[in-house]
Design a protein around this motif. Structure first.
Motif, PDB file in Angstrom:
ATOM      1  N   GLN A   1      -0.372  -3.119  -5.967  1.00 47.47           N
ATOM      2  CA  GLN A   1       1.266  -2.772  -5.658  1.00 47.47           C
ATOM      3  C   GLN A   1       1.825  -2.094  -6.780  1.00 47.47           C
ATOM      4  O   GLN A   1       2.732  -1.353  -6.468  1.00 47.47           O
ATOM      5  N   LEU A   2       1.048  -2.226  -7.892  1.00 42.91           N
ATOM      6  CA  LEU A   2       1.640  -1.329  -9.216  1.00 42.91           C
ATOM      7  C   LEU A   2       1.598   0.056  -8.722  1.00 42.91           C
ATOM      8  O   LEU A   2       2.250   0.919  -9.562  1.00 42.91           O
ATOM      9  N   THR A   3       0.539   0.685  -7.963  1.00 41.79           N
ATOM     10  CA  THR A   3       0.315   1.891  -7.969  1.00 41.79           C
ATOM     11  C   THR A   3       1.592   2.692  -7.047  1.00 41.79           C
ATOM     12  O   THR A   3       1.686   3.956  -6.824  1.00 41.79           O
ATOM     13  N   GLN A   4       2.384   1.907  -6.488  1.00 43.90           N
ATOM     14  CA  GLN A   4       3.553   2.149  -5.593  1.00 43.90           C
ATOM     15  C   GLN A   4       2.982   2.933  -4.482  1.00 43.90           C
ATOM     16  O   GLN A   4       3.930   3.618  -3.582  1.00 43.90           O
ATOM     17  N   VAL A   5       1.790   2.902  -4.014  1.00 45.49           N
ATOM     18  CA  VAL A   5       1.471   3.403  -2.752  1.00 45.49           C
ATOM     19  C   VAL A   5       1.895   2.473  -1.555  1.00 45.49           C
ATOM     20  O   VAL A   5       1.290   1.361  -1.574  1.00 45.49           O
ATOM     21  N   PRO A   6       2.645   2.968  -0.495  1.00 43.79           N
ATOM     22  CA  PRO A   6       2.820   2.197   0.623  1.00 43.79           C
ATOM     23  C   PRO A   6       1.576   1.806   1.305  1.00 43.79           C
ATOM     24  O   PRO A   6       0.520   2.449   1.361  1.00 43.79           O
ATOM     25  N   MET A   7       1.582   0.399   1.651  1.00 47.63           N
ATOM     26  CA  MET A   7       0.328  -0.130   2.300  1.00 47.63           C
ATOM     27  C   MET A   7       0.032   0.339   3.641  1.00 47.63           C
ATOM     28  O   MET A   7      -0.976   0.473   4.042  1.00 47.63           O
ATOM     29  N   TRP A   8       1.317   1.023   4.419  1.00 47.72           N
ATOM     30  CA  TRP A   8       0.821   1.644   5.491  1.00 47.72           C
ATOM     31  C   TRP A   8       0.360   2.987   5.786  1.00 47.72           C
ATOM     32  O   TRP A   8       0.141   3.624   6.682  1.00 47.72           O
ATOM     33  N   GLU A   9       0.119   3.616   4.278  1.00 50.83           N
ATOM     34  CA  GLU A   9      -0.574   4.758   4.289  1.00 50.83           C
ATOM     35  C   GLU A   9      -1.942   4.900   5.001  1.00 50.83           C
ATOM     36  O   GLU A   9      -2.611   3.924   4.972  1.00 50.83           O
ATOM     37  N   PRO A  10      -2.442   5.983   5.556  1.00 54.21           N
ATOM     38  CA  PRO A  10      -3.658   6.011   6.535  1.00 54.21           C
ATOM     39  C   PRO A  10      -4.784   5.576   5.750  1.00 54.21           C
ATOM     40  O   PRO A  10      -5.715   5.019   6.081  1.00 54.21           O
ATOM     41  N   VAL A  11      -4.838   6.091   4.326  1.00 51.34           N
ATOM     42  CA  VAL A  11      -5.943   5.729   3.454  1.00 51.34           C
ATOM     43  C   VAL A  11      -6.276   4.122   3.304  1.00 51.34           C
ATOM     44  O   VAL A  11      -7.499   3.831   3.546  1.00 51.34           O
ATOM     45  N   TRP A  12      -5.388   3.514   3.276  1.00 49.28           N
ATOM     46  CA  TRP A  12      -5.306   1.896   3.177  1.00 49.28           C
ATOM     47  C   TRP A  12      -5.947   1.373   4.376  1.00 49.28           C
ATOM     48  O   TRP A  12      -6.533   0.707   4.660  1.00 49.28           O
ATOM     49  N   GLY A  13      -5.359   1.917   5.638  1.00 47.53           N
ATOM     50  CA  GLY A  13      -5.685   1.523   7.151  1.00 47.53           C
ATOM     51  C   GLY A  13      -7.106   1.657   7.158  1.00 47.53           C
ATOM     52  O   GLY A  13      -7.892   0.750   7.830  1.00 47.53           O
ATOM     53  N   VAL A  49      -6.478 -15.982   1.339  1.00 49.12           N
ATOM     54  CA  VAL A  49      -6.413 -15.205   0.212  1.00 49.12           C
ATOM     55  C   VAL A  49      -5.898 -13.827   0.586  1.00 49.12           C
ATOM     56  O   VAL A  49      -5.142 -13.080  -0.370  1.00 49.12           O
ATOM     57  N   LEU A  50      -6.349 -13.419   1.685  1.00 50.68           N
ATOM     58  CA  LEU A  50      -5.860 -11.998   2.030  1.00 50.68           C
ATOM     59  C   LEU A  50      -4.358 -12.024   2.339  1.00 50.68           C
ATOM     60  O   LEU A  50      -3.615 -11.178   1.917  1.00 50.68           O
ATOM     61  N   THR A  51      -4.007 -13.154   3.223  1.00 52.07           N
ATOM     62  CA  THR A  51      -2.524 -13.152   3.326  1.00 52.07           C
ATOM     63  C   THR A  51      -1.612 -13.416   2.007  1.00 52.07           C
ATOM     64  O   THR A  51      -0.659 -12.509   2.037  1.00 52.07           O
ATOM     65  N   PHE A  52      -2.061 -13.936   0.967  1.00 51.21           N
ATOM     66  CA  PHE A  52      -1.450 -13.874  -0.268  1.00 51.21           C
ATOM     67  C   PHE A  52      -1.591 -12.611  -1.120  1.00 51.21           C
ATOM     68  O   PHE A  52      -0.700 -12.303  -2.042  1.00 51.21           O
ATOM     69  N   ALA A  53      -2.485 -12.088  -0.999  1.00 54.19           N
ATOM     70  CA  ALA A  53      -3.042 -10.808  -1.533  1.00 54.19           C
ATOM     71  C   ALA A  53      -2.009  -9.675  -0.970  1.00 54.19           C
ATOM     72  O   ALA A  53      -1.841  -8.822  -1.844  1.00 54.19           O
ATOM     73  N   GLN A  54      -1.323  -9.811   0.160  1.00 50.43           N
ATOM     74  CA  GLN A  54      -0.617  -8.923   0.739  1.00 50.43           C
ATOM     75  C   GLN A  54       0.865  -9.311   0.493  1.00 50.43           C
ATOM     76  O   GLN A  54       1.877  -8.645   0.801  1.00 50.43           O
ATOM     77  N   LEU A  55       1.155 -10.304  -0.046  1.00 49.87           N
ATOM     78  CA  LEU A  55       2.604 -10.711  -0.373  1.00 49.87           C
ATOM     79  C   LEU A  55       3.220  -9.618  -1.519  1.00 49.87           C
ATOM     80  O   LEU A  55       2.635  -9.228  -2.349  1.00 49.87           O
ATOM     81  N   PRO A  56       4.438  -9.154  -1.126  1.00 50.16           N
ATOM     82  CA  PRO A  56       5.057  -8.244  -2.181  1.00 50.16           C
ATOM     83  C   PRO A  56       5.443  -8.817  -3.327  1.00 50.16           C
ATOM     84  O   PRO A  56       6.713  -9.340  -3.480  1.00 50.16           O
ATOM     85  N   VAL A  57       4.454  -9.091  -4.304  1.00 51.06           N
ATOM     86  CA  VAL A  57       4.994  -9.866  -5.542  1.00 51.06           C
ATOM     87  C   VAL A  57       5.399  -8.910  -6.706  1.00 51.06           C
ATOM     88  O   VAL A  57       6.210  -8.893  -7.419  1.00 51.06           O
ATOM     89  N   LEU A  58       4.466  -7.727  -6.782  1.00 51.80           N
ATOM     90  CA  LEU A  58       4.808  -6.799  -7.819  1.00 51.80           C
ATOM     91  C   LEU A  58       5.408  -5.435  -7.333  1.00 51.80           C
ATOM     92  O   LEU A  58       5.134  -5.186  -5.848  1.00 51.80           O
ATOM     93  N   PRO A  59       5.959  -4.534  -7.874  1.00 53.42           N
ATOM     94  CA  PRO A  59       5.946  -4.340  -9.373  1.00 53.42           C
ATOM     95  C   PRO A  59       7.045  -5.226  -9.993  1.00 53.42           C
ATOM     96  O   PRO A  59       7.054  -5.431 -11.280  1.00 53.42           O
ATOM     97  N   TYR A  60       8.148  -5.728  -9.299  1.00 51.25           N
ATOM     98  CA  TYR A  60       8.893  -6.874  -9.656  1.00 51.25           C
ATOM     99  C   TYR A  60       8.622  -8.161  -9.356  1.00 51.25           C
ATOM    100  O   TYR A  60       7.916  -8.169  -8.282  1.00 51.25           O
ATOM    101  N   PHE A  61       8.592  -9.011 -10.144  1.00 55.29           N
ATOM    102  CA  PHE A  61       8.052 -10.414  -9.737  1.00 55.29           C
ATOM    103  C   PHE A  61       9.016 -11.036  -8.775  1.00 55.29           C
ATOM    104  O   PHE A  61       9.833 -11.880  -9.243  1.00 55.29           O
ATOM    105  N   ASN A  62       8.491 -10.994  -7.560  1.00 55.67           N
ATOM    106  CA  ASN A  62       9.297 -11.686  -6.364  1.00 55.67           C
ATOM    107  C   ASN A  62       8.611 -12.858  -5.977  1.00 55.67           C
ATOM    108  O   ASN A  62       7.200 -13.052  -6.221  1.00 55.67           O
ATOM    109  N   HIS A  63       9.180 -13.582  -5.383  1.00 54.62           N
ATOM    110  CA  HIS A  63       8.845 -14.909  -4.780  1.00 54.62           C
ATOM    111  C   HIS A  63       8.102 -15.646  -5.941  1.00 54.62           C
ATOM    112  O   HIS A  63       6.783 -16.061  -5.497  1.00 54.62           O
TER     113      HIS A  63
END
Length: 298
Positions: free
Chosen positions: A209-221, A84-98
């Motif tokens: 992912q809709l927030t458009q905030v990069p996942m590598w931002e320190p707050v996420w880490g 569930v965590l692996t697929f939660a991090q899949l880049p699906v949105l904001p555009y419906f990819n994959h």
């Protein structure tokens, strides 16, 4: 009123472990009755801690899957968490990819939650092989089908292989929740079903992912590290409270992809990165050691 409450509390107390009831039963009843009286004082910390510890123990006991050994339950839980965590991090949105890959992930996660390991195993194996094609093929790839992501490093494919391996082991178990009744089909449950709330984790990740905030931002880490540390501390507490190693095994399964990432990026890991992985590893090892000691005493 006190008599009715006492009967109710004694009925609730039967859900607590036997050794806990023998040691704290009367004290617990007294604390509850005292707290229920109008204008009663608040229980002291010494009175509250045993109550909280007992409640935690009961809640943890209730999460154990019935009818399966602890190693199978822990392996199942670990595979589900990784999936569930692996697929939660899949880049699906904001555009419906994959699109196809996302649908495949939904099938896999539903199968894991429902305990349909004979469905989950081939799906997970396909996902692991597909993502590893650049590695297996020596980097040569012909884009015949655009099903999902492809990786040329070990770290991104490690979660898929962990889920595939765990699912394969659980799929070939001789006994399971769906087989004991004699009514199981080939695709039926070989493991007890998990809470459907697990299926909300990937959509929650995609919504972020809709927030458009990069996942590598320190707050996420920092946020992820905090959640992981708290979760592993709870795993250690559950292992000691219930004297069962299934949560320690699940935590170890969860940690494997992270250690693969660390090994592959060892030279580029900062001091804070080493501290982060060291804390997680120490907590998982402590849980495994606690589980082993508890088992040895039994």
């Amino acid at each position: 009123m006190s008599h009715v409450l006492e009967k109710r509390y004694r009925r609730l107390l039967r859900a607590y472990p036997e050794d806990y009831r023998a040691e704290h039963g009367e004290e617990l009843i007294g604390t509850l009755l005292e707290a229920a009286r109008p204008g009663a004082r608040r229980p002291s910390l010494r009175e509250t801690l045993p109550l909280l510890a007992g409640g935690f123990t009961v809640r943890v006991r209730a999460t154990r899957a019935a009818g399966v050994p602890g190693w199978a339950d822990g392996l199942h839980l670990g595979a589900l968490v990784v999936a569930v965590l692996t697929f939660a991090q899949l880049p699906v949105l904001p555009y419906f990819n994959h699109k196809v890959w996302t649908a495949l992930g939904v099938v896999l996660m539903v199968a894991l939650v429902r305990g349909w390991m004979r469905v989950a195993a081939p799906v997970a194996a396909f996902a692991a092989v597909w993502t590893s094609r650049p590695i297996v093929g020596g980097g040569f790839y012909v884009p015949v089908l655009d099903l999902g992501p492809l990786y040329g490093d070990l770290a991104p494919v490690a979660p898929y292989w962990v889920v595939a391996a765990a699912s394969a082991v659980l799929a070939v178990r001789r006994t399971g929740a769906g087989r004991t009744s004699g009514q199981a089909r080939w695709w039926g449950a070989t493991m007890p079903a998990r809470s459907p709330w697990w299926l909300l984790v990937p959509p929650a990740g995609w919504a972020l992912q809709l927030t458009q905030v990069p996942m590598w931002e320190p707050v996420w880490g920092v946020s992820r590290a905090g959640v992981e540390v708290v979760a592993l501390l709870l795993v250690l507490a559950a292992t000691l409270a219930v004297r069962d190693g299934r949560w320690a095994l699940a935590a170890a399964v969860y940690l494997v992809p992270g250690l693969v990432y660390l090994a592959e990026n060892l030279l580029m890991t900062s001091a804070r990165g080493f501290l982060y992985w060291s804390v997680l590893t120490v907590l998982v090892v402590a849980s495994l050691v606690a589980a082993r000691r508890v088992r040895a005493r039994a």
